[in-house]
Design an enzyme around this catalytic site. Structure first.
Site, PDB file in Angstrom:
ATOM      1  N   CYS A  99       0.809  -1.214   0.000  1.00 35.94           N
ATOM      2  CA  CYS A  99       0.000   0.000   0.000  1.00 35.94           C
ATOM      3  C   CYS A  99       0.839   1.259   0.000  1.00 35.94           C
ATOM      4  CB  CYS A  99      -0.945   0.008   1.208  1.00 35.94           C
ATOM      5  SG  CYS A  99      -0.104   0.190   2.788  1.00 35.94           S
ATOM      6  N   GLY A 100       2.113   1.166   0.397  1.00 38.33           N
ATOM      7  CA  GLY A 100       2.967   2.340   0.362  1.00 38.33           C
ATOM      8  C   GLY A 100       2.847   3.230   1.576  1.00 38.33           C
TER       9      GLY A 100
END
Length: 319
Positions: free
Chosen positions: A153-154
């Site tokens: 997801c970062g």
């Protein structure tokens, strides 16, 4: 709540299924040895979508919402659904759940069930509906797998850990101790209990052990998170969580998501045959969960909680 455990799956077996089970699929492959090849029969771990639906709200105004679709190995589906809801913080007690059932094709109205479903096609027993008690309050924010639980997801680790703090149950002192000599024997015990892996070689396993190294429960699935949900869902439905006297053993690596599930179940120690991720180690350290990785043969790495691995200090002093 133990009555919610999976009942025997009925109905015609799909083409290719091994008779009597939906977890295995039989197929024909070409096997090469050197330059010669021949056709042989082979067994594969089954993989099918499972949709988890949630029914909630007042008795006179029930709502049904599809909250997750996961690819899984059929079997122990009710436990998987319950484990998912518990580890996501949607339910906190086994009494929150009134009923778990397959929504199709046994629903009162198949067309109504199809309209509610997120799946375009529903094979037999691939939609599980969890009926919550009428008085259970549901947080809509927790009805879907939170964005911070995926490794792609970062989102930064700090945000993920802060999010966990808001949903995890109260913590107590970690009193779980286990000998290194006991740890070394756990992977073989898990492997011996993995019946589907023994036939296919292509499935993840998760097991619950006590400090003496006794295996209490094992579950398998093509998805490592599903195997853990099945495992923890069984214990949750039996009203045995939090599991403060159990170690969770993973047949693969330890990720943030799996550490989250251990945290939500109150598990004090996690061991993995593979490597942990950096965020998994941060979860272990922040929430004081003993974390062991690369548990193979007579070798292991302790990423947190070395003082709770008995025998480690003595071995260090003898060098």
């Amino acid at each position: 709540m133990s009555s919610l455990a999976n009942s025997t799956i009925v109905g015609e077996e799909p083409v290719g299924r091994v008779s009597g089970t939906r977890s295995l699929v039989e197929t024909t492959i070409t096997q090469l040895v050197g330059s010669s090849g021949h056709d042989v029969r082979d067994l594969l771990a089954a993989e099918e979508p499972l949709e988890i639906q949630l029914a909630y709200g007042p008795a006179d105004a029930r709502q049904v919402k599809s909250i997750s679709v996961t690819m899984r190995t059929p079997g122990y589906d009710f436990e998987l659904a319950a484990g998912f809801l518990m580890t996501e913080g949607v339910v906190r007690d086994a009494d929150d759940i009134d009923r778990v059932w397959y929504a199709t094709p046994y629903a009162d109205s198949v067309s109504e069930a199809r309209q509610d479903s997120a799946l375009a096609y529903q094979p037999l027993n691939n939609i599980v509906r969890v009926e919550l008690a009428a008085g259970v309050e549901v947080s809509l924010a927790n009805l879907q797998r939170n964005f911070y639980t995926t490794s792609s997801c970062g989102v930064c680790g700090k945000a993920s850990l802060l999010a966990l703090q808001t949903v995890c149950p109260p913590r107590v002192g970690n009193r779980f101790r286990i000998a290194a000599s006991v740890l070394y024997g756990l992977p073989d015990k898990l492997r011996e209990a993995q019946s589907v892996f023994d036939k296919t070689g292509g499935i993840h396993g998760a097991g619950l052990f006590d400090a003496a190294g006794e295996l209490h429960l094992v579950r398998e699935d093509v998805g490592r998170h599903n195997a853990v949900d099945k495992l923890l869902g069984f214990e949750f439905l039996a009203d045995r969580t939090p599991l403060r006297d159990r170690l969770l053993l993973l047949s693969g690596r330890a990720s943030f998501e799996l550490m989250q599930k251990a945290l939500m179940a109150g598990i004090p120690a996690v061991a993995a045959v593979g490597a942990p991720s950096s965020l998994a180690v941060q979860v272990a350290r922040q929430f004081d969960i003993t974390l062991v990785g690369f548990l193979r043969g007579h070798h292991l790495n302790v990423y947190h909680g070395a003082e709770r691995i008995l025998g480690v200090q003595e071995e260090q002093e003898s060098r």
